[in-house]
Design a protein around this motif. Structure first.
Motif, mmCIF file in Angstrom:
data_model
loop_
_atom_site.group_PDB
_atom_site.id
_atom_site.type_symbol
_atom_site.label_atom_id
_atom_site.label_comp_id
_atom_site.label_asym_id
_atom_site.label_seq_id
_atom_site.Cartn_x
_atom_site.Cartn_y
_atom_site.Cartn_z
ATOM 1 N N GLU A 132 -37.790 87.936 -8.348
ATOM 2 C CA GLU A 132 -37.897 89.179 -9.094
ATOM 3 C C GLU A 132 -37.081 90.275 -8.414
ATOM 4 O O GLU A 132 -36.899 90.285 -7.199
ATOM 5 C CB GLU A 132 -39.366 89.613 -9.197
ATOM 6 N N ALA A 133 -36.595 91.221 -9.197
ATOM 7 C CA ALA A 133 -35.810 92.330 -8.662
ATOM 8 C C ALA A 133 -36.726 93.378 -8.040
ATOM 9 O O ALA A 133 -37.831 93.617 -8.504
ATOM 10 C CB ALA A 133 -34.963 92.950 -9.765
ATOM 11 N N ARG A 134 -36.235 94.032 -6.971
ATOM 12 C CA ARG A 134 -37.009 95.088 -6.324
ATOM 13 C C ARG A 134 -36.925 96.397 -7.116
ATOM 14 O O ARG A 134 -37.831 97.210 -7.063
ATOM 15 C CB ARG A 134 -36.503 95.328 -4.898
ATOM 16 N N SER B 128 -31.772 93.741 -4.868
ATOM 17 C CA SER B 128 -31.890 93.015 -6.138
ATOM 18 C C SER B 128 -32.280 93.985 -7.242
ATOM 19 O O SER B 128 -33.203 94.782 -7.098
ATOM 20 C CB SER B 128 -32.934 91.903 -6.020
ATOM 21 N N VAL B 129 -31.567 93.916 -8.358
ATOM 22 C CA VAL B 129 -31.702 94.899 -9.438
ATOM 23 C C VAL B 129 -31.799 94.180 -10.777
ATOM 24 O O VAL B 129 -31.100 93.199 -11.025
ATOM 25 C CB VAL B 129 -30.488 95.865 -9.457
ATOM 26 N N THR B 130 -32.682 94.685 -11.631
ATOM 27 C CA THR B 130 -32.696 94.316 -13.047
ATOM 28 C C THR B 130 -32.370 95.556 -13.859
ATOM 29 O O THR B 130 -32.949 96.619 -13.631
ATOM 30 C CB THR B 130 -34.067 93.775 -13.480
ATOM 31 N N GLU C 212 -40.697 97.301 -7.122
ATOM 32 C CA GLU C 212 -41.135 98.346 -6.200
ATOM 33 C C GLU C 212 -40.842 99.731 -6.756
ATOM 34 O O GLU C 212 -41.584 100.672 -6.498
ATOM 35 C CB GLU C 212 -40.423 98.191 -4.848
ATOM 36 N N LEU C 213 -39.760 99.852 -7.510
ATOM 37 C CA LEU C 213 -39.307 101.179 -7.902
ATOM 38 C C LEU C 213 -38.611 101.100 -9.250
ATOM 39 O O LEU C 213 -37.899 100.138 -9.539
ATOM 40 C CB LEU C 213 -38.351 101.709 -6.827
ATOM 41 N N PHE D 11 -21.216 92.925 -12.493
ATOM 42 C CA PHE D 11 -21.897 93.427 -11.303
ATOM 43 C C PHE D 11 -22.805 92.399 -10.646
ATOM 44 O O PHE D 11 -23.245 92.600 -9.526
ATOM 45 C CB PHE D 11 -22.734 94.664 -11.676
ATOM 46 N N GLY D 12 -23.147 91.328 -11.343
ATOM 47 C CA GLY D 12 -24.039 90.339 -10.775
ATOM 48 C C GLY D 12 -25.508 90.685 -10.863
ATOM 49 O O GLY D 12 -26.333 90.037 -10.231
#
Length: 639
Positions: free
Chosen positions: A408-410, A433-435, A474-475, A450-451
């Motif tokens: 999962e993305a942070r 890590s980003v979604t 997280e944010l 961007f991946g």
């Protein structure tokens, strides 16, 4: 044209199903049990062996099967290659071992009890599968999805969901091998296999090269309801094609989900399908409850109850042993075995399919369906009771590289416009890590380089946020350029996901005050930092030293934030009237003007008139001076 009486005739069964769900499910949720149990018991109550409110359960069965179809579609959507690779040992190692060992043991018991080998095998496989909906619900209620045993249980369920597709595909071929025999059977099997292969190849090609452009075209139109219709069209159309060539509808739905698992539109599709899946799956469980043979239960209740207890204990013992073999402590192994002990929802698909193909006789099908339903009724209760006992024991911390949260993305970023692109560049540089969620098709295409995990979807919808994994982030960074949409997102997140921190892009000063009133963790007006940097560069261009220009810009920053705090409190002198919950804010100088403004032509004098002198007088009477609050704040401002 249908008469009013014809339309009204459909209402009683619909209202009966809705009433049973509305009454039964909350009761079971209040006593700490799964919603699936509520649906099953509600089905028993309203079925022919209860109050007979629905005299013919088979009338709802065909519609209810769509719930399983949509469930498998969503399972396919979750099967991203990265997740399969990271969990490959538990999925294909532990999952394979669980299915083969439990199937063989249960089939062996059936043979010892006098059943035919083919029937014993089908029943053994059906009972070896576990209830995905029940298991995941229990794991979520305990908060154990990220624990080692929770990750392993999820891996087993994932393999079972994959294997169901193969089992359903092979059952017709296995049935065809029995009575036909000879060369005729071989030719028929080859033809059937070729037809199936051609259909799967066609679906793969269309999905690989056609679905993304198709959904991109529809998304560009901006019609949300058309996207929902297209999602149902793809799922049900693929399901019907697979059924036409001799496979199951579930096979087609699963293929459609896998083909869209890496799509940019995955989360939006999942959010659109979820309401249909939930209602139809609930109807499916109620139809299962209605299908329990009350006469059989009354006639053979000792055998059924004994078989239920035996099946649950056997599965717990076998699964716990396999968990231990794969490195789990015995406490986690027992918990994993208890979670996976109840027979799954696919037992009610495999057993009737086996009966239709002649692999299981009608009496055996009735007995096995009743047994599977009873394990679903008893198993979760036993798992909860066992968990209550085991929860009192202290446990040491454990980590595992296959933990689900690792995928999962942070940070969840909503909006990939010019503001969001710069933000994500910073996160990308640090390897965070980003979604990203965006409903602009062009922005999604830009983000593909961007991946990031980026999907088409409307960030103001709770179902899209939940599908994107906001509960595990997280944010949250809200970078949309629509002020009202940003406020709506903040309200949803604060109400539903209080633990997630909110960082929000503010459109202007009034928007910033509204965000501050909502207690966001951080807000920044979109042009403030660039304007301050621009002003600092301008001072340097006029001959000031870099140090002096920086000090002046920093002084303006402090004065601005002090004014913003006063405006939030409603104590600023520039508040004129109340609108949208805050006072309207007009631009005011942060430093005392050295002279009144002057109009340099007649047109300007006509626009500002005497208000120039009044504004200058008001500014001189209430000059802004530096206070301790100036140094205590950070900047979030543009006029």
């Amino acid at each position: 044209m249908a008469s009013a009486a014809t339309h009204v005739s459909f209402l009683p069964p619909v209202l009966t199903f809705l009433s049973a769900a509305v009454i039964g499910v909350p009761i079971f949720r209040l006593i700490g049990q799964s919603a699936v149990l509520g649906y099953l018991v509600a089905g028993v109550v309203i079925g022919p062996f209860g109050f007979s409110l629905i005299a013919e359960p088979e009338t709802a069965a065909s519609v209810a099967e769509l719930g399983v179809v949509l469930l498998l579609f969503i399972v396919g959507l979750e099967l991203q290659i990265s997740r399969l690779v990271s969990m490959r040992r538990d999925i294909f190692g532990l999952g394979t071992a669980q299915l083969f060992v439990c199937s063989a043991a249960l089939a062996g018991v059936g043979i010892l009890m006098g059943a035919k080998p083919a029937a014993s095998l089908v029943i053994g496989i059906a009972l070896a599968l576990s209830a995905t909906a029940v298991a995941l619900q229990l794991l979520e209620e305990r908060g154990d999805m990220g624990t080692p045993y929770g990750g392993r249980a999820f891996a087993v369920l994932l393999f079972q969901d994959i294997s169901v597709v193969a089992i359903l595909a092979l059952m017709p071929l296995f049935a065809a091998s029995g009575p036909s025999g000879g060369d005729g059977w071989l030719l028929a099997a080859l033809q059937s296999t070729g037809t199936v292969g051609a259909a799967i190849l066609a679906v793969v090609l269309v999905g690989r090269y056609g679905l993304n452009p198709f959904f991109g075209l529809l998304a560009a139109s901006g019609a949300r309801e058309v996207m929902t219709a297209a999602a149902l069209l793809v799922v049900l159309g693929t399901a019907m094609l697979m059924e036409h060539v001799g496979l199951s509808m579930a096979m087609g739905a699963f293929l459609a989900g896998v083909l869209l698992a890496e799509s940019n539109f995955r989360h939006q599709l999942e959010a659109d399908i979820e309401p249909f899946r939930g209602m139809l799956l609930g109807l499916f469980f109620m139809s299962v409850g209605m299908s329990i043979d009350g006469g059989l239960l009354k006639a053979e209740w000792p055998t059924l109850l004994g078989a239920t207890a035996g099946a649950i204990l056997l599965k717990v013992a076998l699964v716990a042993g396999l968990f231990r073999l794969f490195g789990s402590p015995w406490l986690d192994a027992v918990r994993g075995g208890a979670i996976l002990a109840p027979a799954g929802e696919f037992a009610f698909v495999l057993l009737p399919a086996g009966g239709e193909l002649g692999l299981v006789d009608p009496a055996g099908t009735r007995f096995a369906v009743a047994l599977a339903a009873l394990t679903m009724l008893v198993g979760p209760v036993a798992a909860k009771a066992l968990d209550t006992v085991l929860a009192r024991r202290p446990e040491g911390p454990e980590t595992t590289p296959e933990a689900i949260e690792s995928t999962e993305a942070r940070v969840l970023v909503i909006g990939f416009g010019r503001f969001g692109q710069i933000l994500t560049q910073v996160l990308l540089a640090e390897g965070i890590s980003v979604t990203v969620i965006d409903k602009d098709v062009e922005q999604i295409r830009s983000a593909s380089r961007f991946g990031f995990r980026i999907y088409y979807g409307d960030g103001t919808r709770l179902d899209v946020l939940r599908a994107a994994g906001i509960g595990r982030a997280e944010l949250l960074c809200v970078c949309v350029d629509d002020g009202e949409a940003a406020l709506k997102i903040v309200d949803i997140v604060h109400e539903e996901f209080a633990s997630v921190r909110t960082y929000v892009r503010a459109y202007d000063r009034m928007h910033a005050v509204e965000l501050m009133n909502r207690d966001v963790d951080f807000q920044l007006r979109e042009t403030v930092e660039s304007a301050l940097a621009f002003g600092r560069a301008t001072l340097e261009g006029l001959g000031l030293s870099a140090e002096a220009a920086t000090a002046t810009a920093e002084d303006v920053r402090k004065r601005d934030i002090a004014r913003l705090v006063l405006q939030q409190a409603g104590a600023a002198p520039d508040a004129t009237f109340w609108t949208r919950g805050v006072s309207e804010i007009k631009p005011e100088p942060l430093t005392e003007p050295q002279r009144p403004s002057r109009a340099l032509n007649a047109e300007t004098r006509g626009i500002i008139g005497s208000k120039t002198r009044e504004a200058a007088t008001r500014t001189l009477e209430a000059p802004v001076t530096q206070t301790p609050a100036h140094a205590a704040q950070d900047a979030h401002s543009d006029a």
